[in-house]
Design a protein around this motif. Structure first.
Motif, short mmCIF file in Angstrom:
data_model
loop_
_atom_site.label_atom_id
_atom_site.label_comp_id
_atom_site.label_asym_id
_atom_site.label_seq_id
_atom_site.Cartn_x
_atom_site.Cartn_y
_atom_site.Cartn_z
N LEU A 33 7.29 6.63 12.36
CA LEU A 33 8.62 5.81 11.87
C LEU A 33 8.94 5.86 10.38
CD1 LEU A 33 7.88 2.89 14.21
CD2 LEU A 33 9.55 4.49 14.84
N PRO A 34 10.23 6.00 10.36
CA PRO A 34 10.71 5.88 9.01
C PRO A 34 11.20 4.38 8.32
CG PRO A 34 12.56 6.83 9.99
CD PRO A 34 11.21 6.39 11.07
N PHE A 35 11.10 3.87 7.24
CA PHE A 35 11.55 2.72 6.81
C PHE A 35 12.96 3.07 6.71
CE2 PHE A 35 7.04 2.82 5.35
CZ PHE A 35 6.81 1.37 5.86
N ARG A 36 13.85 1.94 6.65
CA ARG A 36 15.13 2.01 6.54
C ARG A 36 15.48 2.11 4.84
NH1 ARG A 36 19.30 -2.60 8.75
NH2 ARG A 36 19.12 -1.24 10.47
N GLN A 37 16.50 3.01 4.60
CA GLN A 37 16.64 3.20 3.07
C GLN A 37 17.36 2.14 2.61
OE1 GLN A 37 19.91 6.35 1.67
NE2 GLN A 37 17.88 7.53 1.87
N GLY A 38 16.76 1.59 1.40
CA GLY A 38 17.49 0.31 0.85
C GLY A 38 16.56 -0.97 1.45
N PHE A 39 16.00 -0.98 2.48
CA PHE A 39 15.26 -1.99 3.14
C PHE A 39 16.02 -3.30 3.29
CE2 PHE A 39 12.42 0.32 0.08
CZ PHE A 39 11.55 0.94 1.03
N SER A 40 17.49 -2.97 3.57
CA SER A 40 18.40 -4.13 4.04
C SER A 40 18.21 -4.42 5.43
CB SER A 40 19.57 -4.00 3.54
OG SER A 40 20.21 -2.80 4.36
N PHE A 41 18.68 -5.61 5.85
CA PHE A 41 18.86 -6.13 7.34
C PHE A 41 19.83 -7.08 7.39
CE2 PHE A 41 14.92 -8.07 5.98
CZ PHE A 41 15.01 -9.37 6.25
N GLU A 42 20.55 -7.17 8.54
CA GLU A 42 21.37 -8.51 8.74
C GLU A 42 20.72 -9.42 9.66
OE1 GLU A 42 24.33 -8.52 7.45
OE2 GLU A 42 24.09 -6.54 6.39
N LEU A 43 21.32 -10.68 9.37
CA LEU A 43 20.93 -11.74 10.28
C LEU A 43 21.81 -11.48 11.59
CD1 LEU A 43 21.19 -15.11 8.15
CD2 LEU A 43 19.22 -14.13 9.17
N GLY A 44 20.83 -11.60 12.87
CA GLY A 44 21.34 -11.40 14.19
C GLY A 44 21.30 -9.99 14.51
N GLU A 45 20.75 -9.45 13.58
CA GLU A 45 20.62 -7.75 13.93
C GLU A 45 19.52 -7.51 15.12
OE1 GLU A 45 19.52 -3.35 11.75
OE2 GLU A 45 19.66 -5.36 10.75
N PRO A 46 19.87 -6.79 16.35
CA PRO A 46 19.09 -6.55 17.25
C PRO A 46 17.82 -5.75 16.82
CG PRO A 46 20.99 -5.24 17.48
CD PRO A 46 21.35 -6.06 16.48
N VAL A 47 16.59 -6.11 17.36
CA VAL A 47 15.61 -5.40 16.88
C VAL A 47 14.51 -5.17 18.33
CG1 VAL A 47 15.30 -6.10 14.53
CG2 VAL A 47 14.32 -7.59 16.30
N THR A 48 13.65 -4.14 18.18
CA THR A 48 12.77 -3.97 19.09
C THR A 48 11.34 -4.35 18.62
OG1 THR A 48 13.96 -2.39 20.36
CG2 THR A 48 11.62 -2.21 20.64
N ASN A 49 10.45 -4.81 19.32
CA ASN A 49 8.99 -4.83 18.89
C ASN A 49 8.14 -4.24 20.05
OD1 ASN A 49 6.25 -6.86 19.04
ND2 ASN A 49 6.85 -5.95 17.12
N VAL A 50 7.14 -3.39 19.54
CA VAL A 50 6.20 -2.65 20.49
C VAL A 50 4.79 -3.19 20.00
CG1 VAL A 50 5.41 -0.81 21.41
CG2 VAL A 50 7.86 -0.96 20.96
N GLY A 51 4.01 -3.58 21.21
CA GLY A 51 2.43 -3.76 20.96
C GLY A 51 1.76 -3.50 21.86
N TYR A 52 0.47 -3.99 21.60
CA TYR A 52 -0.55 -3.78 22.57
C TYR A 52 -1.28 -5.34 22.88
CZ TYR A 52 -0.32 1.21 22.86
OH TYR A 52 0.01 2.62 22.94
N PRO A 53 -0.48 -6.28 23.55
CA PRO A 53 -1.02 -7.56 23.67
C PRO A 53 -2.06 -7.70 24.78
CG PRO A 53 1.21 -7.57 24.53
CD PRO A 53 1.08 -6.35 24.20
N LEU A 54 -2.84 -9.04 24.70
CA LEU A 54 -3.61 -9.40 25.63
C LEU A 54 -4.33 -8.28 26.52
CD1 LEU A 54 -1.41 -11.94 27.26
CD2 LEU A 54 -2.90 -12.45 25.41
N GLN A 55 -5.05 -7.28 25.73
CA GLN A 55 -5.71 -6.21 26.42
C GLN A 55 -6.98 -6.59 27.43
OE1 GLN A 55 -4.68 -2.77 25.62
NE2 GLN A 55 -3.19 -4.31 25.84
#
Length: 455
Positions: free
Chosen positions: A312-334
């Motif tokens: 995964l790359p980082f976003r150039q400038g590292f900016s983001f907007e309030l309300g911007e949709p996002v995805t999170n992926v993890g390995y919870p409760l294994q």
């Protein structure tokens, strides 16, 4: 007012009043926010961003003289065993008549860092830690004994690895102590298990009795002395990974590839105190080596020694907007869920985290213990942050407040500064205005890994 925390790094904890003191970080109150790196049974009380306190160690002889180590019920049995009498009963193990204690050998004792600070719960000396109790027995059974410390150059002849397994049955505490004895080789010379059962939840008594039995079994089975095992070994350049319990990880978290060199970014608390790290993706497991870490911003890099075609790359400038949709992926409760990545969707909900925190933002994609270190990804597939914590809903519910999806991520800009400082390569990408949930999901799923911590 101090604030409550629930850990999302899942880990194994003993029953009763024994809590995982290792997750307590005094810099942030343990009632409000918790890590999302999952200690295997979710620990509801691990604060954010601070080093875990270690038990203060004091000489056993001095503490015994002050009445701080050995309860009265244990002294008679230990003194009998510790006398020059051959064949004296010791913790349930009958020593051969020609065997004397203490055995003249230098022993390093390994206990998982998380269990070393467990506090006793019972009628005797309940302020002692498991480490205190084990050391008190070691000073009786061996001419020299100390805790095995990573990187220490103190010489020893044998290393005794101890792994407690504790449960309650019908009002009794059943305490099993798995052990393995090592010398110069990483293969054990002797392995076994000693178990005791005590009424109630008398952790002190069970620990001491089980430890006595293990040390008696080692002496009876190996007849160790300095001529067989001279004190010429140390841990200065030897990893303690061989002493870990390899049957199951102590804790689980998440990470993701951020370059093509097989390097994984995760939260620092996910790998804290690990003596062995495995990076798992599907059925492929690679050993991990920590290249860099920062407890200040709660970020770490683990090297797998392999290439990573998807990252995964980082976003150039590292900016983001309030309300911007996002995805999170993890390995919870294994220990509960299947060993497959868990994907959730949400939005950037605030530019700040907890009061006083630095470099965090809030997002609403649900996370659970084990999600710590997972990427928070834009619809364009760029990393906006790294999941590090969530509010402790149980603690807040007791105050009449029910938080809903209040989760925290470290901003990508701080992770990038950390990587630059440690000369670790990463890439950036211009914001993709044409991205959507599908592209975000595919990018995150292709790069995410399960980070397993062994002790």
């Amino acid at each position: 007012m101090m604030r409550p925390v629930s850990s999302s790094r899942s880990s194994t904890s003993p029953p009763g009043a024994m809590t995982r003191a290792d997750t307590q970080r005094p810099a942030v109150d343990d009632r409000w926010v918790g890590h999302c790196g999952s200690p295997i049974s979710a620990s509801a009380g691990s604060p954010l961003h601070s080093a875990r306190p270690r038990a203060r160690r004091r000489p056993v002889a001095r503490l015994a003289a002050r009445g701080m180590y050995l309860p009265g019920w244990a002294l008679s049995g230990i003194l009998l065993t510790g006398s020059a009498h051959a064949g004296a009963p010791s913790g349930g193990i009958q020593l051969p008549k020609d065997v004397r204690v203490p055995a003249h050998v230098s022993v390093a004792i390994y206990l998982p860092a998380q269990t070393r600070r467990w506090h006793g719960h019972g009628t005797f000396e309940s302020g002692r830690t498991l480490e205190d109790t084990v050391l008190s027995a070691g000073q009786i059974y061996f001419s020299e004994s100390r805790m095995a410390e990573p990187g220490a150059d103190a010489a020893f002849g044998l290393l005794l690895a101890l792994h407690p397994d504790i449960k309650t049955e019908s009002g009794h505490l059943v305490y099993s102590l798995n052990y393995a004895v090592f010398a110069a080789d990483d293969q054990p010379l002797l392995t076994g298990t000693q178990s005791v059962a005590v009424e109630g939840i008398d952790f002190d008594r069970a620990t001491l009795r089980a430890t006595q039995q293990v040390m008696s079994a080692v002496i009876a089975g190996m007849r160790p002395d300095d001529s067989k095992f001279p004190p010429v070994l140390n841990l200065k350049a030897r990893s303690l990974g061989f002493a870990a319990n390899k049957d199951k990880p102590w804790a689980n978290g998440t990470g993701f590839y951020f370059n093509s060199s097989g390097q994984v970014l995760t939260a620092a608390h996910v790998i804290q105190d690990c003596v062995r790290i495995d990076v798992k993706r599907e059925d492929h497991v690679q050993p991990g080596k920590v290249l860099a870490r920062s407890n200040v911003v709660d970020v770490a890099v683990v090297d797998t020694g392999t290439t990573s075609p998807a990252f995964l790359p980082f976003r150039q400038g590292f900016s983001f907007e309030l309300g911007e949709p996002v995805t999170n992926v993890g390995y919870p409760l294994q220990t509960i869920l299947a060993a497959t990545p868990n994907l959730t969707r949400g939005n950037v909900s605030a530019r700040g985290g907890l009061t006083g925190s630095v470099g965090q933002f809030q997002f609403s994609a649900p996370i659970q213990p084990g999600s710590s270190g997972g990427p928070v990804v834009s619809d364009g597939g760029e990393v906006l942050g790294i999941a590090v914590g969530t509010l402790n809903a149980l603690s807040l519910a007791k105050q009449g407040v029910i938080p809903q999806n209040v989760n925290f991520a470290l901003e990508a800009r701080y992770a990038a500064k950390f990587l630059e400082k440690n000369n670790l390569a990463f890439t950036t990408a211009e914001p993709n205005a044409h991205g959507d949930a599908h592209s975000a999901n595919q990018a995150a799923l292709a790069a995410v890994v399960n980070v397993q911590c062994y002790e």
